[in-house]
Design a protein around this motif. Structure first.
Motif, PDB file in Angstrom:
ATOM      1  N   LYS A 211       0.829  -1.207   0.000  1.00  0.00           N
ATOM      2  CA  LYS A 211       0.000   0.000   0.000  1.00  0.00           C
ATOM      3  C   LYS A 211       0.867   1.263   0.000  1.00  0.00           C
ATOM      4  CE  LYS A 211      -4.075  -2.155   2.079  1.00  0.00           C
ATOM      5  NZ  LYS A 211      -4.914  -1.976   0.876  1.00  0.00           N
ATOM      6  N   LEU A 212       1.975   1.216   0.707  1.00  0.00           N
ATOM      7  CA  LEU A 212       2.887   2.360   0.688  1.00  0.00           C
ATOM      8  C   LEU A 212       3.520   2.534  -0.693  1.00  0.00           C
ATOM      9  CD1 LEU A 212       4.656   1.972   4.161  1.00  0.00           C
ATOM     10  CD2 LEU A 212       3.042   3.756   3.487  1.00  0.00           C
ATOM     11  N   GLN A 213       3.903   1.421  -1.320  1.00  0.00           N
ATOM     12  CA  GLN A 213       4.480   1.498  -2.662  1.00  0.00           C
ATOM     13  C   GLN A 213       3.474   2.057  -3.658  1.00  0.00           C
ATOM     14  OE1 GLN A 213       7.563   0.810  -3.691  1.00  0.00           O
ATOM     15  NE2 GLN A 213       8.460  -0.128  -1.887  1.00  0.00           N
ATOM     16  N   GLN A 214       2.217   1.643  -3.530  1.00  0.00           N
ATOM     17  CA  GLN A 214       1.172   2.136  -4.429  1.00  0.00           C
ATOM     18  C   GLN A 214       0.996   3.640  -4.307  1.00  0.00           C
ATOM     19  OE1 GLN A 214      -2.259  -0.204  -3.372  1.00  0.00           O
ATOM     20  NE2 GLN A 214      -1.365  -2.112  -4.138  1.00  0.00           N
ATOM     21  N   LYS A 215       1.253   4.158  -3.112  1.00  0.00           N
ATOM     22  CA  LYS A 215       1.140   5.601  -2.882  1.00  0.00           C
ATOM     23  C   LYS A 215       2.437   6.339  -3.218  1.00  0.00           C
ATOM     24  CE  LYS A 215      -2.409   5.688   0.753  1.00  0.00           C
ATOM     25  NZ  LYS A 215      -3.099   6.940   0.421  1.00  0.00           N
ATOM     26  N   GLY A 216       3.464   5.578  -3.600  1.00  0.00           N
ATOM     27  CA  GLY A 216       4.744   6.196  -3.896  1.00  0.00           C
ATOM     28  C   GLY A 216       5.484   6.682  -2.670  1.00  0.00           C
ATOM     29  N   VAL A 217       5.184   6.084  -1.538  1.00  0.00           N
ATOM     30  CA  VAL A 217       5.809   6.486  -0.279  1.00  0.00           C
ATOM     31  C   VAL A 217       7.082   5.668  -0.102  1.00  0.00           C
ATOM     32  CG1 VAL A 217       5.533   6.646   2.215  1.00  0.00           C
ATOM     33  CG2 VAL A 217       3.593   7.114   0.715  1.00  0.00           C
ATOM     34  N   ILE A 218       8.215   6.264  -0.427  1.00  0.00           N
ATOM     35  CA  ILE A 218       9.482   5.551  -0.445  1.00  0.00           C
ATOM     36  C   ILE A 218      10.443   6.056   0.617  1.00  0.00           C
ATOM     37  CG2 ILE A 218      11.466   4.888  -1.856  1.00  0.00           C
ATOM     38  CD1 ILE A 218       8.786   3.815  -2.879  1.00  0.00           C
ATOM     39  N   GLU A 219      10.573   7.397   0.722  1.00  0.00           N
ATOM     40  CA  GLU A 219      11.572   7.991   1.601  1.00  0.00           C
ATOM     41  C   GLU A 219      11.219   7.776   3.078  1.00  0.00           C
ATOM     42  OE1 GLU A 219      14.395   9.283   0.591  1.00  0.00           O
ATOM     43  OE2 GLU A 219      13.780   8.751  -1.460  1.00  0.00           O
ATOM     44  N   PRO A 220      12.241   7.511   3.915  1.00  0.00           N
ATOM     45  CA  PRO A 220      11.986   7.333   5.351  1.00  0.00           C
ATOM     46  C   PRO A 220      11.216   8.488   5.970  1.00  0.00           C
ATOM     47  CG  PRO A 220      14.223   6.662   4.820  1.00  0.00           C
ATOM     48  CD  PRO A 220      13.661   7.282   3.572  1.00  0.00           C
ATOM     49  N   SER A 221      11.467   9.709   5.498  1.00  0.00           N
ATOM     50  CA  SER A 221      10.788  10.878   6.051  1.00  0.00           C
ATOM     51  C   SER A 221       9.281  10.860   5.813  1.00  0.00           C
ATOM     52  CB  SER A 221      11.373  12.167   5.465  1.00  0.00           C
ATOM     53  OG  SER A 221      11.189  12.193   4.052  1.00  0.00           O
ATOM     54  N   GLN A 222       8.855  10.046   4.846  1.00  0.00           N
ATOM     55  CA  GLN A 222       7.424   9.930   4.534  1.00  0.00           C
ATOM     56  C   GLN A 222       6.769   8.760   5.273  1.00  0.00           C
ATOM     57  OE1 GLN A 222       8.159   9.383   0.234  1.00  0.00           O
ATOM     58  NE2 GLN A 222       7.009  11.276  -0.104  1.00  0.00           N
ATOM     59  N   ARG A 223       7.571   7.978   5.985  1.00  0.00           N
ATOM     60  CA  ARG A 223       7.094   6.707   6.524  1.00  0.00           C
ATOM     61  C   ARG A 223       6.911   6.732   8.046  1.00  0.00           C
ATOM     62  NH1 ARG A 223       8.251   1.572   3.803  1.00  0.00           N
ATOM     63  NH2 ARG A 223       8.015   1.947   1.580  1.00  0.00           N
ATOM     64  N   GLY A 224       6.463   7.850   8.543  1.00  0.00           N
ATOM     65  CA  GLY A 224       6.203   7.935   9.974  1.00  0.00           C
ATOM     66  C   GLY A 224       5.164   6.917  10.406  1.00  0.00           C
ATOM     67  N   ALA A 225       5.370   6.320  11.570  1.00  0.00           N
ATOM     68  CA  ALA A 225       4.453   5.303  12.085  1.00  0.00           C
ATOM     69  C   ALA A 225       4.553   5.273  13.600  1.00  0.00           C
ATOM     70  CB  ALA A 225       4.800   3.932  11.504  1.00  0.00           C
ATOM     71  N   ARG A 226       3.628   4.591  14.208  1.00  0.00           N
ATOM     72  CA  ARG A 226       3.659   4.447  15.667  1.00  0.00           C
ATOM     73  C   ARG A 226       3.003   3.145  16.070  1.00  0.00           C
ATOM     74  NH1 ARG A 226       0.568   7.838  13.923  1.00  0.00           N
ATOM     75  NH2 ARG A 226       2.102   9.483  14.258  1.00  0.00           N
ATOM     76  N   PHE A 227       3.409   2.649  17.212  1.00  0.00           N
ATOM     77  CA  PHE A 227       2.687   1.578  17.889  1.00  0.00           C
ATOM     78  C   PHE A 227       1.868   2.199  19.009  1.00  0.00           C
ATOM     79  CE2 PHE A 227       5.688  -1.773  16.301  1.00  0.00           C
ATOM     80  CZ  PHE A 227       4.728  -2.678  15.883  1.00  0.00           C
ATOM     81  N   VAL A 228       0.651   1.703  19.185  1.00  0.00           N
ATOM     82  CA  VAL A 228      -0.245   2.155  20.249  1.00  0.00           C
ATOM     83  C   VAL A 228      -0.677   0.949  21.069  1.00  0.00           C
ATOM     84  CG1 VAL A 228      -2.432   3.293  20.786  1.00  0.00           C
ATOM     85  CG2 VAL A 228      -1.132   4.002  18.771  1.00  0.00           C
ATOM     86  N   ALA A 229      -0.690   1.105  22.379  1.00  0.00           N
ATOM     87  CA  ALA A 229      -1.220   0.048  23.256  1.00  0.00           C
ATOM     88  C   ALA A 229      -2.120   0.678  24.304  1.00  0.00           C
ATOM     89  CB  ALA A 229      -0.092  -0.712  23.938  1.00  0.00           C
ATOM     90  N   VAL A 230      -3.253   0.051  24.537  1.00  0.00           N
ATOM     91  CA  VAL A 230      -4.145   0.456  25.623  1.00  0.00           C
ATOM     92  C   VAL A 230      -4.363  -0.744  26.530  1.00  0.00           C
ATOM     93  CG1 VAL A 230      -6.462   1.207  26.253  1.00  0.00           C
ATOM     94  CG2 VAL A 230      -5.307   2.258  24.310  1.00  0.00           C
ATOM     95  N   LEU A 231      -4.072  -0.569  27.800  1.00  0.00           N
ATOM     96  CA  LEU A 231      -4.344  -1.591  28.807  1.00  0.00           C
ATOM     97  C   LEU A 231      -5.641  -1.241  29.520  1.00  0.00           C
ATOM     98  CD1 LEU A 231      -0.817  -2.010  30.449  1.00  0.00           C
ATOM     99  CD2 LEU A 231      -1.914  -3.547  28.808  1.00  0.00           C
ATOM    100  N   CYS A 232      -6.469  -2.244  29.742  1.00  0.00           N
ATOM    101  CA  CYS A 232      -7.700  -2.059  30.506  1.00  0.00           C
ATOM    102  C   CYS A 232      -7.723  -3.054  31.656  1.00  0.00           C
ATOM    103  CB  CYS A 232      -8.937  -2.262  29.629  1.00  0.00           C
ATOM    104  SG  CYS A 232     -10.501  -2.100  30.534  1.00  0.00           S
ATOM    105  N   LEU A 233      -7.864  -2.557  32.862  1.00  0.00           N
ATOM    106  CA  LEU A 233      -8.087  -3.410  34.032  1.00  0.00           C
ATOM    107  C   LEU A 233      -9.570  -3.339  34.363  1.00  0.00           C
ATOM    108  CD1 LEU A 233      -7.022  -5.186  36.345  1.00  0.00           C
ATOM    109  CD2 LEU A 233      -6.733  -3.077  37.689  1.00  0.00           C
TER     110      LEU A 233
END
Length: 213
Positions: free
Chosen positions: A112-134
């Protein structure tokens, strides 16, 4: 106000994901809690039809607490890529299909990133998210959220961790979560105020609110 757990209170880890269970056990090990896993209690996996990480974590924790009469801790987490408008996000596990093929899921992200032409690291920002519920059997819930920013890379690197770890390089590092051992990935020990991974950042908030030191 958040409710606190004591060492003599059994806690259900409301997950069927072996990677998550392993990391939660590692984080909880210091506190001496009696942990019970969903699988050993024959708990079914509830339908996660919430539209946020918080909603899905609450669904899983409440289902386990209601079924067992014990407090239950659930994690809902995912990988969010900026150029994909936050996808796969809450659908991270579903992108891996019924066989939990995260190699396929990572390829889907890259395609999907290739289809959008997103190649450079500067364009590839991402994050992991976690939510804990007690959650408690009477319906009381406390929620804790952690995030870690970084870059989505290709090809995958490393065979440690699980899920999308091999394609995520956290800010300030040049190796992926998949190349880190669990201690480095967590970046946290009891008593520390800082952590690296999304799950350990959420865990710091949970431990301060709900666990006896």
């Amino acid at each position: 106000m958040a409710r606190r757990l004591t060492a003599d209170t059994p806690l259900v880890v409301a997950s069927h994901n072996k990677g998550k269970i392993r990391e939660i056990r590692e984080l909880l090990n210091f506190y001496g809690l009696s942990l019970k896993e969903a699988e050993e209690l024959d708990l079914p996996e509830p339908i996660e039809d919430g539209d946020t990480f918080e909603a899905n974590a609450k669904i899983k924790a409440l289902a386990a607490a209601t079924a067992t009469g014990l407090p239950a801790l659930a994690d809902d987490s995912g990988f969010a890529v900026d150029a994909l408008d936050g996808d796969p996000g809450i659908y991270s596990a579903r992108w891996a299909g019924p066989d939990k093929d995260f190699g396929m899921a990572m390829r889907n992200v890259e395609e999907k990133l290739q289809q959008k032409g997103v190649i450079e690291p500067s364009q590839r920002g991402a994050r992991f998210v976690a939510v804990l519920c007690l959650a408690w059997p009477d319906g009381h819930c406390d929620l804790f959220r952690g995030e870690v920013e970084g870059t989505c890379v290709w090809p995958p690197r490393g065979d440690k961790g699980f899920g999308y770890d091999p394609v995520f390089v956290p800010e300030g590092f040049d190796i992926t979560f998949g190349e880190m051992d669990s201690e480095q990935k967590h970046g946290w020990k009891p008593g520390q105020e800082e952590a690296l991974s999304h799950r350990s950042r959420a865990f710091i908030l949970f431990s301060k609110a709900c666990l006896a030191s």
